[in-house]
Design a protein around this motif. Structure first.
Motif, short mmCIF file in Angstrom:
data_model
loop_
_atom_site.label_atom_id
_atom_site.label_comp_id
_atom_site.label_asym_id
_atom_site.label_seq_id
_atom_site.Cartn_x
_atom_site.Cartn_y
_atom_site.Cartn_z
N ARG A 510 1.33 -6.05 -3.73
CA ARG A 510 0.01 -6.93 -3.79
C ARG A 510 0.01 -7.95 -2.96
O ARG A 510 -1.10 -7.97 -2.07
N LEU A 511 0.96 -8.81 -2.44
CA LEU A 511 0.96 -9.82 -1.46
C LEU A 511 0.90 -9.18 -0.17
O LEU A 511 0.46 -9.67 0.81
N THR A 512 1.74 -7.93 0.08
CA THR A 512 1.79 -7.36 1.23
C THR A 512 0.28 -6.80 1.74
O THR A 512 0.03 -6.78 2.95
N ARG A 513 -0.44 -6.36 0.87
CA ARG A 513 -1.67 -5.96 1.01
C ARG A 513 -2.52 -6.88 1.50
O ARG A 513 -3.26 -6.64 2.64
N GLU A 514 -2.53 -8.07 0.80
CA GLU A 514 -3.33 -9.44 1.29
C GLU A 514 -3.03 -9.88 2.79
O GLU A 514 -3.67 -10.45 3.51
N GLN A 515 -2.01 -9.37 3.28
CA GLN A 515 -1.47 -9.63 4.73
C GLN A 515 -2.03 -8.65 5.49
O GLN A 515 -1.49 -8.55 6.79
N GLY A 516 -2.57 -7.56 5.03
CA GLY A 516 -3.13 -6.55 5.91
C GLY A 516 -2.02 -5.60 6.42
O GLY A 516 -2.34 -4.44 7.45
N ASP A 517 -0.74 -5.47 5.81
CA ASP A 517 0.24 -4.64 5.95
C ASP A 517 0.35 -3.55 5.12
O ASP A 517 0.94 -3.18 4.29
N TYR A 518 -0.81 -2.47 5.49
CA TYR A 518 -1.10 -1.51 4.51
C TYR A 518 -0.21 -0.31 4.37
O TYR A 518 -0.01 0.11 3.20
N ASN A 519 0.49 0.01 5.48
CA ASN A 519 1.43 1.10 5.24
C ASN A 519 2.58 0.77 4.35
O ASN A 519 3.00 1.59 3.41
N VAL A 520 3.02 -0.60 4.57
CA VAL A 520 4.17 -0.94 3.56
C VAL A 520 3.75 -1.08 2.12
O VAL A 520 4.33 -0.55 1.20
N ALA A 521 2.36 -1.58 2.01
CA ALA A 521 1.77 -1.94 0.61
C ALA A 521 1.57 -0.37 0.00
O ALA A 521 1.92 -0.31 -1.29
N LYS A 522 1.20 0.57 0.68
CA LYS A 522 0.60 1.63 0.20
C LYS A 522 2.05 2.56 -0.38
O LYS A 522 1.96 3.08 -1.38
N ILE A 540 1.66 -1.51 -15.24
CA ILE A 540 1.95 -1.44 -13.55
C ILE A 540 1.38 -0.27 -13.16
O ILE A 540 0.94 -0.41 -11.83
N VAL A 541 1.45 0.83 -13.86
CA VAL A 541 0.83 2.17 -12.95
C VAL A 541 -0.69 2.04 -12.65
O VAL A 541 -1.18 2.12 -11.87
N SER A 542 -1.25 1.24 -13.60
CA SER A 542 -2.76 1.10 -13.66
C SER A 542 -3.15 0.17 -12.59
O SER A 542 -3.91 0.38 -11.48
N LYS A 543 -2.28 -1.08 -12.43
CA LYS A 543 -2.58 -1.98 -11.34
C LYS A 543 -2.24 -1.32 -9.91
O LYS A 543 -2.69 -1.71 -9.12
N SER A 544 -1.16 -0.39 -9.93
CA SER A 544 -0.84 0.19 -8.48
C SER A 544 -1.94 1.17 -8.09
O SER A 544 -2.30 1.07 -6.96
N TRP A 545 -2.54 2.09 -9.16
CA TRP A 545 -3.63 2.76 -8.62
C TRP A 545 -4.77 1.75 -8.07
O TRP A 545 -5.17 2.16 -7.20
N GLU A 546 -4.95 0.78 -8.90
CA GLU A 546 -5.87 -0.15 -8.22
C GLU A 546 -5.73 -0.61 -6.70
O GLU A 546 -6.43 -0.77 -5.91
N GLY A 547 -4.47 -0.95 -6.63
CA GLY A 547 -3.85 -1.23 -5.23
C GLY A 547 -4.18 -0.33 -4.28
O GLY A 547 -4.50 -0.43 -2.97
N LEU A 548 -3.78 0.90 -4.51
CA LEU A 548 -4.02 2.11 -3.81
C LEU A 548 -5.50 2.38 -3.51
O LEU A 548 -5.85 2.61 -2.28
N GLY A 549 -6.40 1.97 -4.49
CA GLY A 549 -7.70 2.09 -4.39
C GLY A 549 -8.20 0.95 -3.34
O GLY A 549 -9.17 1.21 -2.56
N GLY A 550 -7.97 0.03 -3.40
CA GLY A 550 -8.12 -1.24 -2.57
C GLY A 550 -7.79 -0.86 -0.89
O GLY A 550 -8.54 -1.09 -0.21
N ILE A 551 -6.83 -0.23 -0.68
CA ILE A 551 -6.41 0.07 0.48
C ILE A 551 -7.27 1.24 1.12
O ILE A 551 -7.82 1.15 2.34
N ALA A 552 -7.59 2.30 0.47
CA ALA A 552 -8.35 3.36 0.50
C ALA A 552 -9.83 2.78 0.78
O ALA A 552 -10.52 3.13 1.77
#
Length: 787
Positions: A510-522, A540-552
């Protein structure tokens, strides 16, 4: 603050060309005021200045910005003095004189513990700040909690109000921040770090206008060092009373208002002599007035002074008298009080009564007794703390028993881990503000636990649990780099991929995504989904789907984003998790918004807002309001948009939610730009950029750079616009955040229009220059005026 009035008074004072005595300092001081007040005298002052070789380029806008009270950054706010400052006129005068010399860059105040070096340095800091000699700030940085010189740069980053950048060496980040600014940096309590004082040489070599003031018990032994010895206060000077007796009188009257110095003068002079005039010893002695007479205090000190002095040949004399004061205080305690005070040394940055009780077994009576004896102090917020020198003394006592020390540190860690894990649900509830405040107050303790867990072979899981529970705090405060560093350090050491590992991996992603490091976060989010399904951790599964959705979504793949967020929403509904449901609805609304389906987006955002209001989730409420404001903007309803933004902004300021503040300021800038108010738009965008730079929020930076470039073009600063677009292009490549398809046509139109206003070579050169700039340099550029 009335610039027009200032200009009017200046015109009255200087009716003819030429200023009083052609005073260069007056020229520098007067010119920005005249500019700000649009005075007709400004050209005259400028001409006079040029005669002295001065270049004055302040316009009205920059002058007003320069002289706004809020221009003083939060990191420059010096600690308040809780008690009066007594004496030290000679030391203040001499240290000020030494710092004023151009060939002195490093001044150390040397003396025994308790000599008052910190108080002198702090008083000097206030004096220098008021004099405005150091135009870029006076910073006071205590180092008593550090035991490793390698942490100095990280500590400085925190005190400068910055956020550590994951891809930059901390020392280099400090050097970049200071650069060639005129700064006085005061490093207090450096003695435990002296062996690595070369850090200071690096700072001085690379920061030409930096001056350092260091307090330490021993010399730094650096080539650049100039030192000033700080001893005890004089208790008698030429048959007159000295500052030591005045200090005793003032501190005694704090606990016994009717204390009379002259009635007790002989004994007070004896006390001051026995402790060699050391301020801390005098203050401790004066506090005993509520229990003992001055004669009794003098007798106690006299009978124990020699006995408790160190006989080690390598122990500095200046440490022996202070040791006597501390040992005397120690001997007056009961065994239970000694145990409590000894164990309290595991706390950093203060503690609550409940924490002391849980970790050390202290009762209210124990704490009250220690407060009465000036070995603890109660802060205005009800927390307890003690003098840092006393902390060092009691820590030494604790280390004498390794078993007790290890047991107490384990209790300290368990208390904060259990406390945080138990209260973690409050981060989305109506107690969110208090939850954040508590974490702010105990952050030094939490860092101490994390550090201890990382260094302890069998405590890694405990560290994972604490870091995972802290991640939302890091998220709201914008501590992306620090949080990610802690989490990744624990993850790298964890062998068992159980639930603690899974939670920490999600937090890091989640924090990695906020730094714009999308490949690592994904990659991390995908691992979380796989591992979460194996462990049955549906949340955690649900929140991770949410994280992938945010990156997409941020990469412009709206169809995939919508699918991921639908999966997350469906799972959250099964779990009946209202917080997760509201988050998924918000994300679906964001996808609809960027697809320009404003009615659908509004429906999603409103439904999510209703749930968040019911939960009392302040951060979530402000996020929903921010998004509803964007929808209103898309529907050309500026009044509604402003109302949404302002309501959300008020909540974010209360919570200290820096990430959301940056986004709301950015959106308000778009609002102001849309109605042609370019001046306000630039101010708001710049405020947003300040936060983005501070917390390293690259995702937010991509939004801001486009707005700033458009504003520059609207103000006919076409070269500056090209430069900003160049930086934006570089940042998009680094983060892999593309331009939203719906914004592409407007972007290309703005770039083409600006390119037509200046020659192609100038435009191309500015664009290329922008691609070489950092966000910090862009912020400096945005703070400048046209041209």
């Amino acid at each position: 603050q009335d610039f027009n009035k200032a200009a009017e008074l200046a015109e009255r004072a200087y009716k003819l060309p030429g200023l009083s005595g052609s005073d260069v300092a007056n020229l520098k001081r007067l010119y920005p005021l005249l500019c700000a007040g649009k005075s007709v005298l400004a050209p005259i002052v400028r001409k006079e200045a040029e005669g002295y070789g001065l270049i004055l380029e302040l316009t009205t806008e920059s002058a007003r910005a320069l002289y706004k009270p809020e221009a003083l950054s939060k990191s420059q706010t010096l600690p308040l003095r809780g008690t009066s400052f007594v004496g030290r006129d000679a030391e203040l005068k001499e240290s000020t004189s030494l710092l004023a010399k151009s060939d002195i860059r490093l001044l150390s105040l040397i003396g025994p513990g308790g000599a008052g070096k910190t108080r002198i340095a702090l008083q000097l800091a206030h004096n220098q700040q008021q004099s405005k000699i150091y135009k870029h700030g006076v910073y006071f940085v205590p180092l008593e909690t550090l035991t490793d010189a390698g942490l100095i740069p990280v500590h400085l980053i925190t005190h400068f109000g910055l956020t550590q950048q994951a891809k930059q060496d901390p020392l280099e980040q400090v050097i970049d921040f200071i650069s060639d600014n005129h700064i006085l940096l005061i490093l207090d309590n450096f003695e435990q770090l002296n062996k690595d004082a070369v850090y200071l040489t690096d700072l001085l070599n690379k920061c030409p206008n930096l001056k350092l003031l260091v307090t330490s018990r021993e010399r730094l032994r650096l080539e650049e060092e100039h030192s000033l010895e700080i001893g005890g206060l004089k208790y008698a000077v030429d048959n007159a009373l000295g500052d030591a007796t005045q200090l005793f009188k003032e501190r005694a009257q704090q606990v016994k208002p009717r204390f009379d110095l002259h009635t007790n003068l002989t004994d007070v002079l004896r006390i001051c002599e026995l402790v060699d005039g050391l301020p801390l010893a005098i203050e401790l002695a004066a506090a005993w007035i509520r229990l003992l007479t001055c004669q009794e205090i003098a007798q106690e000190l006299q009978s124990n002074l020699d006995l408790l002095s160190s006989t080690n040949i390598n122990t500095p004399d200046r440490q022996r008298s202070l040791k006597a004061v501390f040992e005397h205080s120690w001997q007056l305690l009961s065994l239970k009080e000694q145990e409590v005070l000894r164990k309290l040394s595991v706390f950093r940055g203060g503690f609550k009564r409940e924490a002391a009780s849980e970790v050390t077994g202290a009762t209210i009576a124990n704490l009250a007794s220690l407060v009465d004896k000036s070995l603890l102090r109660v802060l205005p917020n009800g927390r307890y703390d003690r003098h840092p020198l006393l902390y060092q003394f009691t820590q030494e006592k604790l280390e004498l028993d390794t078993e007790e020390a290890n047991y107490t540190r384990a209790k300290h860690a368990d208390y904060f881990v259990n406390q945080l894990v138990a209260t973690e649900p409050e981060l989305t509830g109506d107690q969110q503000r208090q939850w954040l405040t508590n974490l702010d107050q105990d952050y030094d303790n939490l860092r101490a636990v994390l550090d201890w867990a990382l260094k302890s072979a069998n405590r890694n899981t405990k560290g994972l649990e604490l870091a995972s529970a802290l991640h939302h705090f890091w998220y709201l405060r914008g501590y992306f780099s620090e949080g990610r560093n802690w989490l990744d350090a624990f993850l790298a050491r964890e062998m068992y991929r159980g639930l603690p590992y899974l939670k920490a991996l999600y937090a890091s992603a989640r924090l990695t995504r906020e730094q714009g490091d999308y490949n690592v976060a994904k990659s991390s989010f995908k691992t979380c989904i796989q591992l979460g399904q194996e462990l049955g951790a549906k949340d955690i599964v649900s929140k991770s789907w949410e994280g992938l959705g945010g990156i997409a979504h941020e990469r412009g793949d709206y169809a995939t984003a919508h699918t991921f967020h639908e999966q997350s929403l469906a799972l959250e509904r099964i779990l009946k998790n209202d917080s997760g449901i509201s988050s998924s609805l918000n994300n679906l609304g964001a996808v609809a918004y960027y697809q320009r389906d404003f009615p659908k987006a509004h429906t999603f955002f409103e439904e999510g807002l209703m749930i968040r209001r019911k939960l009392g989730d302040g951060a979530g409420i402000s996020a929903s309001l921010n998004n509803l404001g964007l929808v209103a903007l898309g529907q050309e309803d500026a009044a509604s948009a402003r109302a949404y933004f302002e309501e959300g902004l008020a909540i974010q300021k209360i919570l200290g939610d820096k990430r959301s503040l940056a986004l709301t300021y950015s959106n308000m800038a778009i609002l102001e730009e849309g109605i042609g108010n370019y001046s306000n738009a630039k101010l708001l965008a710049t405020e947003s950029l300040k936060i983005v730079v501070e917390i390293g929020y690259k995702r937010g930076a991509t939004l801001l750079l486009g707005s700033l470039a458009d504003l520059a073009a609207a103000s006919k600063e076409f070269e500056k616009a090209a430069l900003l677009w160049g930086t934006l292009e570089k940042l998009r490549k680094i983060t892999d955040i593309p331009l939203h398809p719906n914004d592409k046509a407007e972007y290309e139109q703005n770039v083409s229009a600006a390119r037509m206003q200046i020659d192609d070579e100038t435009f191309t050169r500015a664009w290329a220059k922008g691609m070489e700039m950092t966000l910090e340099q862009v912020l400096d550029l945005s703070l400048t005026t046209k041209g």
